[in-house]
Scaffold this active site. Structure first.
Site, PDB file in Angstrom:
ATOM      1  N   ASP A 107       2.364 -14.991  -1.690  1.00 57.53           N
ATOM      2  CA  ASP A 107       2.016 -13.578  -1.605  1.00 57.53           C
ATOM      3  C   ASP A 107       1.259 -13.273  -2.908  1.00 57.53           C
ATOM      4  O   ASP A 107       1.424 -13.987  -3.905  1.00 57.53           O
ATOM      5  CB  ASP A 107       3.316 -12.771  -1.507  1.00 57.53           C
ATOM      6  N   ASP A 137       0.405  -9.633  -4.437  1.00 59.51           N
ATOM      7  CA  ASP A 137       0.950  -8.515  -5.221  1.00 59.51           C
ATOM      8  C   ASP A 137       2.441  -8.716  -5.490  1.00 59.51           C
ATOM      9  O   ASP A 137       3.229  -8.788  -4.551  1.00 59.51           O
ATOM     10  CB  ASP A 137       0.760  -7.186  -4.459  1.00 59.51           C
ATOM     11  N   GLY A 178       4.628  -5.129   0.353  1.00 63.35           N
ATOM     12  CA  GLY A 178       4.355  -6.081   1.440  1.00 63.35           C
ATOM     13  C   GLY A 178       3.848  -5.437   2.717  1.00 63.35           C
ATOM     14  O   GLY A 178       3.445  -6.118   3.642  1.00 63.35           O
ATOM     15  N   ARG A 226      -1.691  -1.121   4.388  1.00 64.79           N
ATOM     16  CA  ARG A 226      -2.119   0.201   3.890  1.00 64.79           C
ATOM     17  C   ARG A 226      -1.741   1.326   4.864  1.00 64.79           C
ATOM     18  O   ARG A 226      -1.156   2.339   4.469  1.00 64.79           O
ATOM     19  CB  ARG A 226      -3.629   0.186   3.663  1.00 64.79           C
ATOM     20  N   SER A 267      -2.944  -7.522   1.633  1.00 69.08           N
ATOM     21  CA  SER A 267      -3.954  -6.661   0.990  1.00 69.08           C
ATOM     22  C   SER A 267      -5.394  -6.988   1.375  1.00 69.08           C
ATOM     23  O   SER A 267      -5.827  -8.130   1.285  1.00 69.08           O
ATOM     24  CB  SER A 267      -3.811  -6.751  -0.526  1.00 69.08           C
ATOM     25  N   ASP A 309       7.875 -11.561  -2.852  1.00 64.74           N
ATOM     26  CA  ASP A 309       8.736 -10.628  -3.584  1.00 64.74           C
ATOM     27  C   ASP A 309       9.219  -9.494  -2.673  1.00 64.74           C
ATOM     28  O   ASP A 309      10.001  -8.649  -3.117  1.00 64.74           O
ATOM     29  CB  ASP A 309       7.999 -10.017  -4.782  1.00 64.74           C
TER      30      ASP A 309
HETATM   31  C1  BG6 Z   1       0.499  -5.680  -0.250  1.00 64.92           C
HETATM   32  C2  BG6 Z   1       1.231  -4.711  -1.131  1.00 64.92           C
HETATM   33  O1  BG6 Z   1       0.239  -6.856  -0.934  1.00 64.92           O
HETATM   34  O2  BG6 Z   1      -0.744  -5.127   0.195  1.00 64.92           O
HETATM   35  C3  BG6 Z   1       1.405  -3.376  -0.393  1.00 64.92           C
HETATM   36  O3  BG6 Z   1       2.509  -5.225  -1.470  1.00 64.92           O
HETATM   37  C4  BG6 Z   1       0.050  -2.863   0.061  1.00 64.92           C
HETATM   38  O4  BG6 Z   1       2.032  -2.442  -1.243  1.00 64.92           O
HETATM   39  C5  BG6 Z   1      -0.624  -3.915   0.933  1.00 64.92           C
HETATM   40  O5  BG6 Z   1       0.194  -1.647   0.802  1.00 64.92           O
HETATM   41  C6  BG6 Z   1      -2.017  -3.491   1.409  1.00 64.92           C
HETATM   42  O6  BG6 Z   1      -2.874  -3.404   0.314  1.00 64.92           O
HETATM   43  P1  BG6 Z   1      -4.377  -2.917   0.361  1.00 64.92           P
HETATM   44  O7  BG6 Z   1      -4.955  -3.424  -0.938  1.00 64.92           O
HETATM   45  O8  BG6 Z   1      -5.033  -3.521   1.559  1.00 64.92           O
HETATM   46  O9  BG6 Z   1      -4.347  -1.433   0.461  1.00 64.92           O
HETATM   47 MG    MG Z   2       4.319  -8.696  -2.729  1.00 61.95          MG
END
Ligand code: BG6
Ligand code: MG
Length: 213
Positions: A11, A13, A48, A51, A118, A172
């Site tokens: 992962d 973030d 995790g 969005r 993300s 995490d």
């Molecule tokens: C994850 C984060 O990695 O990505 C989440 O832990 C986040 O908190 C998700 O909402 C989506 O991220 P992004 O950058 O596409 O908005």
């Molecule tokens: Mg994470």
């Protein structure tokens, strides 16, 4: 190399780097803008989660029913703020422990991949100097279902050409550990997920991976 695993899917973030505070600040500004209560505890529930699914959690506190168009607009607004905060990230945001750990795992012969919800994954990898480092990158741009669905990890395994049961996921988030298990993979957890005992291995620090693999 252990016999059990041939690849490690990380992962991003909260495992490779720490963007939590930026997510929090950007969501907080968006929520304040529409007068919806938001705090760090609610922010923890977004770990995790994609969005749009994150926005839905925040809107649990919103009395008004918003149109899909308005939701898209709010999510875009948050992402613009978030991206402005990400610009300050640099290779200095990659800890020596993570950098050395990744290099050591590669030296031991493991394939290394990213499995992140993300859509900002390519940008973040570039900011921290890991652009082109991983053997595969599966992220929010190539999936339709958010963790705890295993899609993002199964796609990573497929890109690597390695059977899911030979992949160890490092996470995490509890949703991430659940996603790994749903995909038939074991999970090595850090942070919140480790504290909740969600992993097959619950670690205190990234470097503990070197004792598992
Ligand atoms: C994850 C984060 O990695 O990505 C989440 O832990 C986040 O908190 C998700 O909402 C989506 O991220 P992004 O950058 O596409 O908005
Ligand atoms: Mg994470």
């Amino acid at each position: 190399m252990s016999k059990e695993f041939e690849a490690v899917i990380f992962d991003l973030d909260g495992v490779i780097c720490f963007t939590d505070e930026y997510h929090y600040q950007a969501w907080k500004a968006m929520a304040d803008g529409i007068g919806v209560y938001f705090d760090r505890e609610i922010n923890n529930r977004l770990r995790g989660v994609s969005r749009m699914a994150s926005l839905e959690i925040i809107l649990e506190r919103c009395d008004e029913k918003l149109s899909d168009e308005r939701k898209e607009e709010l999510a875009a607004q948050k992402n613009e703020l978030y991206k402005k905060l990400l610009v300050q990230m640099s290779p200095a945001d990659l800890s020596d422990e993570v950098r050395n750990g990744l290099n050591e795992l590669r030296a031991r012969g493991y394939k290394l991949a990213i499995g992140s919800s993300s859509k900002n994954t390519p940008f973040i990898l570039k900011q921290i100097g890991l652009d082109g480092f991983f053997d595969a990158v599966s992220d929010g741009n190539n999936i339709t279902k958010s963790k705890p669905d295993p899609e993002v990890f199964l796609k990573a395994a497929e890109m690597l050409g390695i059977a899911p049961e030979k992949c160890l996921v490092v996470e995490d988030a509890i949703a991430g550990a659940d996603a790994a298990h749903a995909g038939g993979m074991k999970a090595a957890c850090l942070g919140d997920a480790a504290k909740a005992g969600a992993g097959d291995y619950n670690m205190t620090t990234f470097g503990d991976l070197l004792n598992i693999l």
